[in-house]
Scaffold this motif. Structure first.
Motif, PDB file in Angstrom:
ATOM      1  N   ASN A  34       2.228   6.770   3.372  1.00 59.26           N
ATOM      2  CA  ASN A  34       2.972   5.526   2.911  1.00 59.26           C
ATOM      3  C   ASN A  34       3.302   4.591   4.113  1.00 59.26           C
ATOM      4  O   ASN A  34       3.496   3.510   4.295  1.00 59.26           O
ATOM      5  N   CYS A  35       4.114   5.528   5.234  1.00 57.75           N
ATOM      6  CA  CYS A  35       4.382   4.788   6.480  1.00 57.75           C
ATOM      7  C   CYS A  35       3.323   4.116   7.083  1.00 57.75           C
ATOM      8  O   CYS A  35       3.462   3.301   7.388  1.00 57.75           O
TER       9      CYS A  35
ATOM     10  N   ARG B   7       0.872  -1.134   0.284  1.00 60.54           N
ATOM     11  CA  ARG B   7       0.012   0.128   0.059  1.00 60.54           C
ATOM     12  C   ARG B   7       0.785   1.080  -0.171  1.00 60.54           C
ATOM     13  O   ARG B   7       2.125   1.134   0.574  1.00 60.54           O
ATOM     14  N   ASN B   8       0.623   2.300  -0.792  1.00 59.97           N
ATOM     15  CA  ASN B   8       0.949   3.649  -0.873  1.00 59.97           C
ATOM     16  C   ASN B   8       0.126   4.843  -1.641  1.00 59.97           C
ATOM     17  O   ASN B   8      -1.015   4.074  -1.928  1.00 59.97           O
TER      18      ASN B   8
ATOM     19  N   LYS C 264       2.431  12.743   1.963  1.00 57.15           N
ATOM     20  CA  LYS C 264       2.652  11.412   1.231  1.00 57.15           C
ATOM     21  C   LYS C 264       3.488  10.508   2.041  1.00 57.15           C
ATOM     22  O   LYS C 264       3.343   9.462   2.342  1.00 57.15           O
TER      23      LYS C 264
ATOM     24  N   ALA D  44       1.176   1.149   5.005  1.00 54.74           N
ATOM     25  CA  ALA D  44       1.964  -0.165   4.803  1.00 54.74           C
ATOM     26  C   ALA D  44       1.874  -1.196   5.672  1.00 54.74           C
ATOM     27  O   ALA D  44       2.031  -2.270   5.236  1.00 54.74           O
TER      28      ALA D  44
END
Length: 305
Positions: A151-152, A124-125, A147, A155
């Motif tokens: 993303n962090c 996932r991102n 962003k 994930a």
């Protein structure tokens, strides 16, 4: 015992020590033994009484004074450590025990809690989840932060993308607003520093609990705007730091210069030969040490090389 009374006792101990009035010193230490029953890290640090007694234990030539000073320091340390363990145990029990609100948790919220720590089946991102993170024309860094946060967090969770992104937006918006508090307008340095502090802990493999707290919304974003680096540390590291702090509290003498008692020097003021001294390299390495002397009788200080 109030802080003010403790501070006065510290002053009296210093006077009795410098005058070698051991009877009065013993009486004051016995008073502490009987009446100072509420030692805490806070009142020991504020009054410096633990350090004073630790020093008295090491430097006093009177065995009774030294023994009683050591007994008190050990006793206070045991009380503080016992209280810390008690509070930790209570916190664990409180977290484990059911609350009124937990009895009313719905199936939907149960599912949400499970999804928080459920590893997604696919990567996932922002690109894969089609997240439109470019919300701001300026400063551009805000979009980059959104962003990075998404993303962090995304994930390692199966929470819906809109829920994760809402958390990211709230966090970034708070950082932006907090950066303007001091200067009255957006402060790039303040913004960047707070973002880096949070994000560096968020991506740490040893600090997974921070991400879980953010996703569960069990951590206050306002607190994140005011906390220090040590507050964001993993629990294991916090315990180590707390242990070091406790050790330092009672071993502060180790952070000071070692003094030695001697009769080699005569005080120019009272002519007595009762003094303590220490030596430091205050000039270049090939120069002799500087000796600092303090009279134990009148408190007069002098130095020589």
């Amino acid at each position: 015992m109030e802080t003010e009374e403790l501070q006065n006792i510290v002053k009296e101990i210093e006077i009795f020590t410098s005058g070698e009035d051991y009877e009065a010193l013993l009486s004051k230490l016995q008073y502490l033994d009987e009446n100072f029953t509420n030692p805490t890290k806070e009142n020991l640090k504020k009054t410096n009484i633990g350090v004073k007694l630790n020093k008295l234990n090491k430097s006093s030539s009177n065995k009774e004074v030294s023994a009683l000073a050591k007994k008190l320091v050990t006793k206070w340390k045991d009380i503080i450590l016992k209280n810390i363990k008690k509070h930790q145990k209570e916190a664990v029990n409180e977290a484990a025990s059911p609350t009124k609100s937990s009895d009313k948790i719905t199936e939907k919220s149960d599912l949400a809690v499970d999804l928080v720590e459920k590893i997604p089946e696919k990567p996932r991102n922002v690109d894969i989840d089609s997240i439109k993170y470019e919300l701001y024309e300026a400063p551009i860094i805000r979009n980059k932060v959104l962003k990075a946060f998404y993303n962090c967090l995304a994930a390692e969770t199966s929470l819906p993308s809109d829920e994760v992104f809402n958390i990211c937006k709230s966090l970034e918006q708070s950082i932006y607003e907090a950066s303007a508090k001091t200067a009255g307008h957006y402060d790039e340095k303040a913004y960047t520093n707070r973002y880096r502090l949070i994000f560096s802990n968020m991506i740490s493999k040893k600090n997974k609990e921070l991400k879980i707290k953010l996703l569960r919304k069990s951590i206050s974003i306002q607190w994140l705007m005011e906390c220090e680096a040590k507050d964001l540390a993993p629990e294991e590291l916090k315990k180590k730091l707390a242990k070091i702090d406790e050790e330092n509290l009672f071993n502060a003498q180790g952070a000071t210069l070692e003094r030695a008692a001697t009769d080699r020097f005569q005080c120019g003021k009272c002519k007595q030969r009762k003094a303590s001294y220490y030596q430091l390299q205050t000039r270049s390495a090939d120069e002799p040490l500087t000796t600092f002397v303090e009279c134990l009788n009148c408190g007069n200080r002098w130095k020589f090389s």
